[in-house]
Design an enzyme around this catalytic site. Structure first.
Site, PDB file in Angstrom:
ATOM      1  N   SER A 242       0.835  -1.195   0.000  1.00 23.60           N
ATOM      2  CA  SER A 242       0.000   0.000   0.000  1.00 23.60           C
ATOM      3  C   SER A 242       0.873   1.250   0.000  1.00 23.60           C
ATOM      4  CB  SER A 242      -0.950  -0.052   1.193  1.00 23.60           C
ATOM      5  OG  SER A 242      -1.983   0.876   1.069  1.00 23.60           O
TER       6      SER A 242
ATOM      7  N   HIS B 141      -8.398  -4.886  -0.849  1.00 23.34           N
ATOM      8  CA  HIS B 141      -7.083  -4.324  -0.567  1.00 23.34           C
ATOM      9  C   HIS B 141      -6.206  -5.301   0.215  1.00 23.34           C
ATOM     10  CE1 HIS B 141      -4.093  -1.239  -0.290  1.00 23.34           C
ATOM     11  NE2 HIS B 141      -4.140  -1.188   1.036  1.00 23.34           N
TER      12      HIS B 141
END
Length: 703
Positions: free
Chosen positions: A559, A674
């Site tokens: 991320s 995610h």
């Protein structure tokens, strides 16, 4: 200001502004585009063809799956509901999980008598949905009705449905919200505060809901009345409630940026009172009639006193509700080596978890009749990672886990003034006696000491390949966890790596929260380079101390960590020999145009602002890949359904590296959001692929 854990996502569109004409890979931003998915499948096949044939790949995968599915795992409390505890249990037979409930008494005794409420796998099969559990919000103080959130395929969007714990069934005709990025909370048993996608213009530019409405039972959502409306340029509006004894306090947070906003006390649809919290303060809890918050900047108060950044402070809720001015009182302040991470209240104790040189400590705070606060340390193992999970209010009990890289997790029940009681302690999953773990400090470019943790095999001598994991952003501290239990670092990858004689490193670089707000702010906006310098310093320290050598060091980040490793390898391709980049941000010129990117402008800057782009352009990973440079191999992994960080970042980075003749490995799951991977099977496969990648590149020297 209070920042709840939000589904950081927006609708699956990709372009909100005119794209740059010089970007040949914009087509890879088409999430479900035929051409883009064809390329993804080709890359996936290439990576799997190369890595699944590596020696021991299948052994790694099977062992990782067995470790992740092991039924000897901490049954962590998801919520304490008065005298009951809920838990989501996942194992080989229940990959999506069982949501279940037991009495607090049996749970604390270490012999919970579970009753299954929802079998997520069975529900998904019955309804033809790939449901992933997103939690439940149960109405206090009865805790019989809950708002259950389920995500299709693991995206940040979810469906909300009312559930009755007593009957174990969804409520027929009960509150139901369709799939969206929703924030919802109870006002009472017959009304909710709902922030969701109400149609055109109801979302912020970050993709969150900006309109809070009061929805009454038995009426259509379309008739809900507006209570608060944020600006389109805000990040989000979020309702939440907290119990203080039998009193329910309901709040609305209007997040103006990722780091700033306004907190309002809700006392009815026509009565909102703005609290006196500074715009960058964080709501923590409610305790003994006080609103508890943490400061991220120094705060001057009456009498000339200044409360320090990082301190915990309290405000009188009675004064706030009456519209009276209130002066914050100091509850506790961290030392220079500390950072306060977690705060939770029971009826008579405020529990505070702090880091001290990145080691966890737990404190029990009480307030006397005269208003003075007393802090007592809880006797937990030193030099470990501690997590404050939840509290049982009436019992004045806190649940906390303790673990280290070589120490398996243990769950404790803690009461003030008593020795912690072991609720559950996991047996070792490997022989820790063959390893050493130590904390070291590197010196960054500007002289700052940067801590890191190093794990090695005792019998190994000389320089060996090393893997460094780091994050460096969003005030998120990276603390050591058991080597088999690091899902965002690819599960047992760390264990596999050190078992074979290599070195594993967890770096605590600036941008995180290891030393409080100042550690984060040191790498914010125009100072981002400091986090990259810190990573370089840790790698160089491994070389100078003989642990590893240049070209034999892999770096890993997810991320925001994708920005980190992308910038780092661009700047020092000579230092690093391999890169693992998970669900990464890469194109910082367009990140705010893709999915939830606009919400992070407060962290990185606005690329459309020329002054901001002047410093962002110097490190933006995608823009700084240069032709003619010999980059080390990079493994990108991501998810098609990641509706937080756009999968186009990883795709475009891979395409650019490949265009310039550099080796890439790429693997994109079709679901999982995610977190990448919706269940243990996918997590185990990723751990095996990454272990094989590191062996192929750093150990065997292949590209």
């Amino acid at each position: 200001m209070f920042r709840p854990i939000l589904p950081v996502a927006v609708l699956l569109f990709t372009v909100a502004a005119a794209p740059p004409a010089d970007d040949p890979y914009l087509w890879l931003e088409e999430i479900q585009g035929e051409r883009a998915l064809t390329q993804v499948k080709e890359w996936n096949a290439e990576a799997e063809a190369a890595l699944t044939k590596m020696p021991r790949y299948e052994e790694y995968r099977k062992r990782a799956r067995a470790i992740l599915d092991d039924e000897q795992q901490i049954a962590a409390p998801e919520d304490v509901l008065d005298d009951e505890v809920t838990n989501l249990w996942r194992d080989a037979q229940n990959p999506r999980g069982l949501w279940r409930i037991a009495s607090l008494e049996s749970y604390v005794a270490g012999k919970p008598e579970w009753r299954v409420l929802i079998d997520v796998d069975a529900l998904g099969k019955q309804e033809g949905k790939s449901w992933v559990w997103h939690g439940a919000n149960c109405l206090a103080p009865e805790y019989t009705r809950c708002l259950v959130s389920l995500s299709p395929g693991g995206t940040d969007a979810d469906v909300v449905r009312e559930f009755d714990i007593t009957t174990g069934q969804f409520v027929e005709g009960g509150f139901t919200l369709p799939e969206a990025k929703t924030n919802v909370d109870w006002v009472d048993e017959n009304s909710l505060l709902v922030v969701t996608d109400y149609g055109p213009e109801s979302l912020t530019t970050s993709g969150y809901g900006r309109i809070a409405k009061l929805w009454k039972r038995g009426t259509p959502l379309a008739q809900a009345s507006t209570v608060m409306e944020g600006a389109k340029t805000d990040v989000s509006v979020s309702p939440f409630s907290v119990m203080d004894d039998d009193r329910r306090w309901t709040f609305l947070n209007k997040g103006e940026t990722f780091w700033t906003g306004e907190l309002w006390l809700y006392q009815g649809p026509d009565k909102l009172i703005q609290t006196p919290l500074p715009e960058d303060a964080d709501f923590r809890d409610v305790f003994d009639g006080r609103l508890i918050a943490s400061l991220n900047s120094p705060l001057a108060v009456e009498g000339g006193e200044t409360l320090p950044a990082g301190a915990i402070v309290a405000y009188s809720l009675a004064d706030i509700a009456a519209g009276r001015a209130t002066t914050p009182e100091l509850v506790t302040a961290p030392t220079k080596s500390q950072a306060i991470e977690e705060v939770a209240a029971s009826d008579n104790v405020l529990w505070v978890k702090a880091l001290d040189d990145v080691s966890g400590k737990l404190f029990a705070l009480t307030v006397g009749e005269e208003g003075s606060w007393t802090s007592s340390p809880v006797a937990l193992e030193p030099n470990m990672t501690v997590h404050l999970l939840d509290t049982a209010s009436e019992a004045d009990l806190a649940f906390a886990t303790v673990e280290g890289m070589l120490n398996p997790p243990a769950l404790y029940a803690v009461t003030s003034g008593s020795m912690p009681r072991v609720v559950q302690a996991l047996p070792p999953k490997f022989d820790a006696s063959q390893f050493t773990v130590e904390q070291r400090f590197a010196t960054s470019r500007d002289g700052t000491r940067i801590p890191y943790f190093l794990v090695r095999k005792k019998a190994v001598e000389g320089a060996v390949p090393a893997l460094i994991h780091a994050y460096g952003g969003f005030r998120a501290a990276q603390t050591p966890t058991y080597l088999t239990e690091q899902p965002y670092r690819a599960g047992p990858l760390g264990l596999f790596w050190v078992e074979e004689g290599n070195a594993y490193v967890l770096a605590n670089i600036r941008g995180g929260g290891e030393y409080g707000p100042a550690w984060h702010e040191a790498a914010l906006l125009e100072n981002r380079q400091r986090s990259f310098d810190d990573l370089h310093a840790v790698a160089e320290h491994l070389v100078s101390t003989g642990v590893s050598q240049a070209g034999k060091i892999a770096i890993s980040g997810r991320s925001n960590g994708g920005v980190l490793v992308g910038a780092a390898v661009n700047q020092r391709p000579d230092l690093y020999g391999a890169v693992i980049s998970g669900s990464p941000l890469g194109d910082m010129k367009r990140y705010d145009k893709l999915l939830a990117g606009a919400s992070w402008v407060g962290e990185y800057g606005d690329p459309d602002n020329l002054e901001h782009w002047a410093f962002m352009s110097k490190y933006s990973p995608y823009q700084n890949i240069e032709e003619g440079v010999d980059y080390p191999p990079v493994f990108f992994y991501s998810s098609t359904l990641d509706d937080r960080v756009h999968p186009g970042h990883a795709r475009k980075m891979a395409a650019r590296f490949e265009e310039y003749g550099n080796p890439i490995y790429f693997h994109e799951y079709m679901e999982g959001g995610h977190s990448v991977g919706a269940d243990h099977a996918e997590d185990a496969k990723r751990a095996a692929l990454l272990t094989a990648f590191l062996n192929r590149v750093l150990v065997e020297g292949e590209e």
